[in-house]
Motif scaffolding. Sequence first.
Motif, mmCIF file in Angstrom:
data_model
loop_
_atom_site.group_PDB
_atom_site.id
_atom_site.type_symbol
_atom_site.label_atom_id
_atom_site.label_comp_id
_atom_site.label_asym_id
_atom_site.label_seq_id
_atom_site.Cartn_x
_atom_site.Cartn_y
_atom_site.Cartn_z
ATOM 1 N N LEU A 5 22.954 -3.101 -23.131
ATOM 2 C CA LEU A 5 22.059 -3.860 -22.248
ATOM 3 C C LEU A 5 22.483 -5.323 -22.217
ATOM 4 O O LEU A 5 22.570 -5.977 -23.269
ATOM 5 C CB LEU A 5 20.608 -3.768 -22.746
ATOM 6 C CG LEU A 5 19.711 -2.695 -22.127
ATOM 7 C CD1 LEU A 5 20.306 -1.315 -22.384
ATOM 8 C CD2 LEU A 5 18.301 -2.773 -22.703
ATOM 9 N N SER A 6 22.720 -5.836 -21.023
ATOM 10 C CA SER A 6 23.072 -7.238 -20.830
ATOM 11 C C SER A 6 21.975 -7.920 -20.031
ATOM 12 O O SER A 6 21.599 -7.465 -18.950
ATOM 13 C CB SER A 6 24.407 -7.349 -20.080
ATOM 14 O OG SER A 6 24.652 -8.680 -19.654
ATOM 15 N N LEU A 20 13.012 -6.511 -21.657
ATOM 16 C CA LEU A 20 13.773 -5.750 -22.644
ATOM 17 C C LEU A 20 12.918 -4.646 -23.260
ATOM 18 O O LEU A 20 13.358 -3.489 -23.361
ATOM 19 C CB LEU A 20 14.295 -6.690 -23.730
ATOM 20 C CG LEU A 20 15.093 -6.044 -24.858
ATOM 21 C CD1 LEU A 20 16.282 -5.262 -24.327
ATOM 22 C CD2 LEU A 20 15.535 -7.103 -25.866
ATOM 23 N N ILE A 23 12.419 -1.808 -20.681
ATOM 24 C CA ILE A 23 13.622 -1.007 -20.431
ATOM 25 C C ILE A 23 13.890 -0.072 -21.606
ATOM 26 O O ILE A 23 14.195 1.117 -21.420
ATOM 27 C CB ILE A 23 14.843 -1.903 -20.153
ATOM 28 C CG1 ILE A 23 14.670 -2.649 -18.824
ATOM 29 C CG2 ILE A 23 16.127 -1.072 -20.120
ATOM 30 C CD1 ILE A 23 15.800 -3.632 -18.505
ATOM 31 N N ILE A 36 20.980 2.433 -28.135
ATOM 32 C CA ILE A 36 20.927 1.215 -27.316
ATOM 33 C C ILE A 36 21.443 0.034 -28.132
ATOM 34 O O ILE A 36 21.019 -0.177 -29.263
ATOM 35 C CB ILE A 36 19.482 0.928 -26.847
ATOM 36 C CG1 ILE A 36 18.949 2.082 -25.988
ATOM 37 C CG2 ILE A 36 19.414 -0.390 -26.078
ATOM 38 C CD1 ILE A 36 17.454 2.016 -25.746
ATOM 39 N N VAL A 38 21.956 -4.176 -27.609
ATOM 40 C CA VAL A 38 21.574 -5.298 -26.755
ATOM 41 C C VAL A 38 22.486 -6.488 -27.008
ATOM 42 O O VAL A 38 22.783 -6.827 -28.159
ATOM 43 C CB VAL A 38 20.103 -5.704 -27.024
ATOM 44 C CG1 VAL A 38 19.708 -6.912 -26.169
ATOM 45 C CG2 VAL A 38 19.164 -4.529 -26.755
ATOM 46 N N ILE A 74 24.131 -1.484 -18.738
ATOM 47 C CA ILE A 74 22.991 -1.831 -17.896
ATOM 48 C C ILE A 74 22.951 -3.352 -17.780
ATOM 49 O O ILE A 74 22.879 -4.054 -18.795
ATOM 50 C CB ILE A 74 21.666 -1.304 -18.474
ATOM 51 C CG1 ILE A 74 21.608 0.213 -18.347
ATOM 52 C CG2 ILE A 74 20.473 -1.950 -17.777
ATOM 53 C CD1 ILE A 74 20.368 0.838 -18.980
ATOM 54 N N SER A 75 23.025 -3.863 -16.570
ATOM 55 C CA SER A 75 22.928 -5.298 -16.321
ATOM 56 C C SER A 75 21.540 -5.599 -15.757
ATOM 57 O O SER A 75 21.207 -5.208 -14.650
ATOM 58 C CB SER A 75 24.006 -5.744 -15.323
ATOM 59 O OG SER A 75 23.882 -7.130 -15.042
ATOM 60 N N TYR A 110 20.053 -3.115 -13.029
ATOM 61 C CA TYR A 110 18.696 -2.628 -13.304
ATOM 62 C C TYR A 110 17.621 -3.613 -12.822
ATOM 63 O O TYR A 110 17.356 -4.630 -13.452
ATOM 64 C CB TYR A 110 18.558 -2.412 -14.812
ATOM 65 C CG TYR A 110 17.426 -1.501 -15.249
ATOM 66 C CD1 TYR A 110 16.089 -1.816 -15.022
ATOM 67 C CD2 TYR A 110 17.697 -0.331 -15.935
ATOM 68 C CE1 TYR A 110 15.076 -0.981 -15.436
ATOM 69 C CE2 TYR A 110 16.686 0.516 -16.367
ATOM 70 C CZ TYR A 110 15.383 0.180 -16.115
ATOM 71 O OH TYR A 110 14.376 1.008 -16.545
#
Length: 364
Positions: A5-6, A20, A23, A36, A38, A74-75, A110
């Motif tokens: 996750l970005s 965050l 998601i 996940i 981050v 995921i951006s 996202y």
Amino acid sequence: MHVVLSGYYGFDNVGDDAILLSIIQSLKKWQNDIEITVLSNNPAATELTYGVKAVNRWKMKEIRQLLKTADGLISGGGSLMQDQTGMKTIPYYAGVIQIAKWLKKPVFVYAQGMGPINHSLSKFIVRTVFNKVEQITVRDRASLALLTEIGVRKETMIVPDPVMGLNGNDFHCDWLENESLSADSYISVSVRDWPSAVAYKEKIAHSLDELARQGEQIVFLPMHGEHDFITSQEVAALMKEKSLIAPADLSIEEKIAVIGQSQLLIGMRLHSLIFSAIYATPFIAISYDPKIDAFADIVEQPVIGHVEVDDWNGVTLFEQAVAILESYTTVQEKMRQAVIPLQDEATATAKLAIEAFSKVQRRI
């Protein structure tokens, strides 16, 4: 499945922290054993708070190694692709996407809010990178229009802000109880600093004084830590009547509860408005960015004015608040009907991401 996750994570900004949290919860709803990691400004705190892995967002070599072993990037969400706050933001987030694409990893955008994108170089970067990703989802029509305008050809879906998927029923705040504030007994206020020649803080203070004289309790909620705490103090100091300021270090769940349990929110921060919508608590928005107007339109709530436009005042804000309080049941039910479908759709975005990554896995 392992996803990276970005986003603007690890900066103690409650709006992005709520993104965050939502998601992560949504991904786990659709795939309980998902792994996940981050990209965070404060990896240790992110790991402790959310129960996920985290790495330093500034160490590009580590990010590259991480993405080598991941199933996808995921951006988002949030307002990542904008150059209003500086010219380094878009190159950073686009750069992370580009690393993933060099490594032949799928990328899912996202529920982002796009813009403002003012400079030609910024537009070129977003256009080039976004045309390479697997799927794009944005949170409003204005974002979709902006991507089309700058030449992004990839099909783009409009989805709700991920925070709309949070369930606030189990959230509570000890501070509220200690202050003897019960549900629907106060008006919550979210303010932020913004450079403007318009005396918007004085306008807000004037309206809050008028509401306080009518017997309303006023509670400021700093959404972005000490930054908003200072602005809350400034507006409270401009008031003649008494008000309360909630602690800046309340948890996400506590801040959601403070707003959700109020009878009305007067808010500037986007995620204060979203927290309000989770509970179908009516709000009046004060805009500083098109994303505020866009969300208010989605849930059919009023925007009283813009902090840089001198076409509103404390009286108009006060009168709007009174009008809502006098028709409270009708206003709240209208808002609830607008919000209900968004809550299910918000969690479904995570399913789209998992499906996009799974499709690529099957091809390999």
